[in-house]
Motif scaffolding. Structure first.
Motif, short mmCIF file in Angstrom:
data_model
loop_
_atom_site.label_atom_id
_atom_site.label_comp_id
_atom_site.label_asym_id
_atom_site.label_seq_id
_atom_site.Cartn_x
_atom_site.Cartn_y
_atom_site.Cartn_z
N VAL A 28 -10.12 5.24 45.15
CA VAL A 28 -9.35 5.70 43.99
C VAL A 28 -8.29 4.67 43.55
CG1 VAL A 28 -9.74 8.13 44.48
CG2 VAL A 28 -7.70 7.02 45.43
N THR A 29 -8.43 3.42 44.02
CA THR A 29 -7.44 2.39 43.62
C THR A 29 -8.01 1.46 42.56
OG1 THR A 29 -8.17 1.04 45.49
CG2 THR A 29 -6.21 2.38 45.83
N ASN A 30 -7.11 0.78 41.84
CA ASN A 30 -7.52 -0.20 40.82
C ASN A 30 -7.48 -1.62 41.40
OD1 ASN A 30 -4.82 -0.95 40.90
ND2 ASN A 30 -4.26 0.08 38.99
N ASP A 31 -7.72 -2.61 40.56
CA ASP A 31 -7.77 -4.00 41.04
C ASP A 31 -6.44 -4.46 41.63
OD1 ASP A 31 -10.34 -4.12 40.24
OD2 ASP A 31 -9.96 -5.22 38.36
N ALA A 32 -5.34 -3.89 41.13
CA ALA A 32 -4.02 -4.29 41.63
C ALA A 32 -3.70 -3.63 42.96
CB ALA A 32 -2.95 -3.94 40.60
N GLY A 33 -4.54 -2.69 43.40
CA GLY A 33 -4.33 -2.05 44.70
C GLY A 33 -3.61 -0.72 44.66
N TRP A 34 -3.36 -0.18 43.47
CA TRP A 34 -2.67 1.11 43.34
C TRP A 34 -3.62 2.16 42.76
CZ3 TRP A 34 1.71 0.57 45.90
CH2 TRP A 34 2.34 -0.67 45.92
N ALA A 35 -3.27 3.43 42.94
CA ALA A 35 -4.15 4.51 42.51
C ALA A 35 -3.70 5.08 41.16
CB ALA A 35 -4.16 5.62 43.56
N PRO A 36 -4.47 4.85 40.10
CA PRO A 36 -4.08 5.38 38.78
C PRO A 36 -4.20 6.91 38.75
CG PRO A 36 -5.88 3.77 38.61
CD PRO A 36 -5.73 4.10 40.05
N VAL A 37 -3.21 7.55 38.14
CA VAL A 37 -3.20 9.02 38.06
C VAL A 37 -2.93 9.47 36.63
CG1 VAL A 37 -2.53 9.45 40.45
CG2 VAL A 37 -0.75 9.10 38.72
N ASP A 38 -3.35 10.70 36.33
CA ASP A 38 -3.04 11.33 35.06
C ASP A 38 -1.54 11.63 35.02
OD1 ASP A 38 -2.47 13.32 33.13
OD2 ASP A 38 -4.52 14.09 33.21
N PRO A 39 -0.84 11.13 34.00
CA PRO A 39 0.63 11.27 33.98
C PRO A 39 1.12 12.73 33.94
CG PRO A 39 -0.14 9.82 32.20
CD PRO A 39 -1.35 10.39 32.84
N ALA A 40 0.30 13.63 33.46
CA ALA A 40 0.76 15.01 33.32
C ALA A 40 0.45 15.86 34.55
CB ALA A 40 0.14 15.66 32.08
N THR A 41 -0.42 15.38 35.44
CA THR A 41 -0.87 16.22 36.55
C THR A 41 -0.84 15.55 37.92
OG1 THR A 41 -3.16 15.49 36.26
CG2 THR A 41 -2.47 17.46 35.04
N MET A 42 -0.77 14.24 37.96
CA MET A 42 -0.89 13.44 39.19
C MET A 42 -2.31 13.45 39.77
SD MET A 42 2.07 12.16 39.28
CE MET A 42 1.85 11.12 40.71
N GLN A 43 -3.26 13.89 38.96
CA GLN A 43 -4.66 13.89 39.39
C GLN A 43 -5.21 12.46 39.29
OE1 GLN A 43 -6.57 16.74 36.90
NE2 GLN A 43 -8.02 17.35 38.48
N SER A 44 -5.99 12.07 40.29
CA SER A 44 -6.58 10.73 40.26
C SER A 44 -7.43 10.55 39.01
CB SER A 44 -7.47 10.53 41.50
OG SER A 44 -8.28 9.39 41.31
N LYS A 45 -7.38 9.36 38.42
CA LYS A 45 -8.24 9.10 37.27
C LYS A 45 -9.67 8.82 37.71
CE LYS A 45 -4.86 7.68 33.85
NZ LYS A 45 -4.30 6.58 33.05
N MET A 46 -9.88 8.65 39.02
CA MET A 46 -11.21 8.33 39.53
C MET A 46 -11.98 9.56 40.01
SD MET A 46 -10.72 4.95 39.47
CE MET A 46 -9.50 3.66 39.76
N ASP A 47 -11.26 10.64 40.32
CA ASP A 47 -11.92 11.81 40.93
C ASP A 47 -11.08 13.04 40.65
OD1 ASP A 47 -12.83 13.84 42.69
OD2 ASP A 47 -13.59 12.33 44.10
N LYS A 48 -11.69 14.03 39.97
CA LYS A 48 -10.89 15.18 39.53
C LYS A 48 -10.55 16.13 40.69
CE LYS A 48 -14.92 17.83 37.90
NZ LYS A 48 -15.01 18.67 39.09
#
Lengths: 420, 235
Positions: A290-310
């Motif tokens: 669930v991480t991006n190229d920079a090594g951090w995990a992108p999340v939906d700003p309104a929910t903190m849900q991973s952008k990779m897996d709901k």
């Protein structure tokens, strides 16, 4: 007036709350597994268990049976807290209905929705929360690797490393040199590098007043810079020297065998060295994919849900969310939004608009506390800063003392909020 | 406005997870086009930007006016900087709208950008090349907060303790629910009227504490009433 989105939102906050269609599980309770028992994970576990009143099966996986807070660990180095005061067990969380497992998660199977632990246990989940904090980027500081941490500590995951660093500083020869290699952005904070410098300076001013402190920094500025510089000049005159990128602070090599720091080709002998390397999300976030190229995990700003897996939420330091700093306060704030949304998805409870906030206190010297803070709201792109404040230079002693006392209150408050 | 209509609509539409609240400053992509059209002849912005006819604009947000040592400013701009002018969303907006009305004697020969939307887009683009709040939390905001526009009648609405309980999680990060006081005052079992009065005093910045001003500034009157109802009834 016309009906615009803002006035609509403002008027409707309390009136509205969406009802989710609860998931159907037959007789079984929905399961939430949380990996990481710090400010994000412990808070999420506590709020899910407390607010669902037993309707959700909550399991917290944390490697350490006793948790040591990164926040206030600098104050231990400075001699303002004893080590035990930073330590917290999980008994009250367990008593509050959370199943606490002291083990390390090693694998996540997102299709089967299972987590495998080092001890061999396999946990199934409906929703997974990852709050693993940070890990270090290997090779970030030439000459240093995590394997050198017994000689040149990072002390950036509170615990034995923090104790080791303090012991080394106390054993420094008279008039010796302490060097910090400061991290590039973005970094976990607390334990803030510049508060740490203040605490090291305080300790040395008591025990070794002719000692020197060098900071090698790849950044050309940092948070609360004017406040720290004012404080160092006032309390520790001449002891602290900051070497920014203009003078080679971004071109540093460390030699653990000879205790040397090479700055832009120039060799500097030091007695104690603290390397705070570049950081990325805790390993399990990458393992889970669930991480991006920079090594951090992108999340939906309104929910903190991973952008990779709901079915996955990510909290705290390991996220890429926008403007919030990587603090325990932020993780605690994010955990409350996440647990509200998870509970809604699993039990049909109400969802309210996300609100996030952060305040970071720093201690510069006895009774000389400062703070910075901001509030945040989600936009389509990120969690955005909408207001901010910071202590001012030249504040009177009474205000600085009150700020420090407030930070003590906050510590008591947030640890109670996390651990029960 | 007609609060009752709004509340009815709100009930129908509801919220879903994923609700966006804050308004972004503007559209940075459009801002870049405006920058190229109106500013780039004199100013540089971005990787490797240097001073030209005008100062380079990396890090312009939160920078004191006239403060780049490497640039020779007009007397007017230097004086405004000495008087305390710092570039923020508000001050930049005023300067872009009409440079000479904010800084008499500025050498920036630009008549001004009339449309608010254009200025917002331009500022959104400029903002991307200043400090990031993730790294420097005190840096200028990157979005505009939700501003409550409430009819005075809403002040009379009874707070909902259940909603107050939800909101209270933000309070209890610092204020302990059991009412104990260790450096941060207890707020448990306050009379509701006192609670509401105190929160509005923070909201209007009459009480000085910055954390509480920040917290209160984004609570609606209804949310304040709900918090008051919740904390008053705690055991």
């Amino acid at each position: 007036m016309t009906l615009n989105r803002r006035s609509f939102l403002a008027s409707s906050v309390a009136a509205a709350g969406v009802l989710y269609a609860p998931m159907v599980f037959g007789q079984a309770k929905p399961k939430v597994v949380i990996i990481g028992g710090g400010a994000g994970g412990a808070t999420a576990a506590r709020y899910l268990a407390k607010d669902s009143k037993g309707a959700i099966d909550v399991t917290l996986v944390e490697a350490n049976p006793i948790y040591t807070t990164c926040f206030f660990s600098n104050l231990y180095i400075g001699g303002f807290r004893d080590f035990e005061s930073l330590q917290h067990g999980y008994d009250k969380l367990a008593g509050g209905g959370v199943t606490v497992i002291n083990d390390r998660a090693t694998a996540v199977d997102r299709d089967a929705r299972t987590v495998t632990l080092a001890g061999g246990t396999v946990l199934s989940y409906d929703k997974l929360v990852l709050s693993p904090g940070i890990d270090f980027k290997e090779g970030a500081v030439p000459g240093w690797s995590v394997a050198d941490a017994e000689v040149i500590p990072h002390a950036y995951k509170a615990g034995p490393q923090t104790q080791l660093l303090k012991k080394m500083i106390e054993a420094m020869p008279a008039g010796g040199t302490f060097a910090m290699v400061a991290p590039p952005n973005p970094y976990r904070c607390p334990p803030g590098p510049y508060e740490r410098i203040s605490m090291v300076a305080h300790l040395l001013s008591q025990k070794n007043p002719t000692a020197k402190i060098l900071i090698f920094d790849p950044k050309d500025k940092y948070s609360k810079q004017a406040l720290f510089e004012e404080g160092w000049a006032k309390h520790y005159d001449g002891m602290v020297q900051w070497i920014g990128p203009e003078f080679g602070g971004d071109k540093v090599e460390v030699r653990p065998k000879t205790m040397e720091v090479v700055v832009d080709g120039e060799v500097q002998k030091v007695d104690v060295c603290n390397v705070i390397p570049a950081q990325m999300a805790g390993a399990i976030a990458k393992v889970a994919g669930v991480t991006n190229d920079a090594g951090w995990a992108p999340v939906d700003p309104a929910t903190m849900q991973s952008k990779m897996d709901k079915n996955i939420w990510v909290l705290g330091d390991s996220t890429a969310q926008g403007d919030m700093p990587k603090s325990g306060f932020s993780a605690n704030s994010q955990a409350k939004v996440a647990s509200m949304v998870i509970r809604a998805e699993l039990t049909g409870s109400k969802v309210f608009p996300a609100k996030y906030s952060n305040t970071c206190w720093s201690l510069i010297a006895p009774d000389d506390g400062v703070k910075v803070g901001a509030s945040y709201e989600p936009t389509p792109e990120k969690i955005a800063s909408v207001t901010s404040f910071i202590s001012q230079t030249g504040e009177d002693a009474a205000l600085r003392k009150a700020t420090y006392e407030e930070s003590l209150g906050w510590y008591a408050g947030i640890t109670a909020d996390m651990f029960g | 406005m007609k609060p009752r209509l709004l509340l009815t609509l709100a009930t129908v539409l509801g919220f879903s997870a994923g609700t966006v609240q804050a308004d972004t400053i503007g559209d940075p992509v459009r801002g870049e086009q405006l920058f190229k059209r109106d500013c780039a002849a004199c100013h540089q912005l971005g990787e490797g930007a240097v001073n030209r006819v005008g100062p380079q604009l990396n890090g312009v947000f939160d920078r004191r006016a006239g403060s780049l040592a490497s640039f020779s400013y007009s007397k007017g701009m230097s004086r405004m900087g000495a008087d305390g002018l710092t570039w923020t969303l508000e001050t930049l907006d005023a300067y872009l709208a009409n440079p000479r009305s904010l800084v008499s004697g500025t050498r920036m020969s630009y008549r001004g950008m009339k449309e608010q939307q254009d200025r917002s887009a331009l500022m959104a683009y400029l903002r991307t090349w200043s400090d990031k709040p993730q790294n420097i939390p005190e840096a200028s905001p990157t979005a505009r907060p939700t501003v409550p526009e409430l009819d005075p009648k809403i002040l009379a609405i009874q707070g909902d303790p259940a909603y107050g309980e939800y909101l209270s999680s933000e309070c209890t990060t610092c204020h302990q629910r059991d009412g104990s006081d260790q450096g941060i005052p207890a707020i448990t079992r306050w009379p509701q009227d006192d609670f509401v009065a105190a929160m509005h005093a923070y909201k209007q910045k009459l009480r000085p504490h910055p954390v509480m001003q920040m917290m209160a500034s984004r609570l609606t009157d209804e949310e304040i009433a709900s918090l008051a109802a919740y904390f008053a009834a705690l055991d």
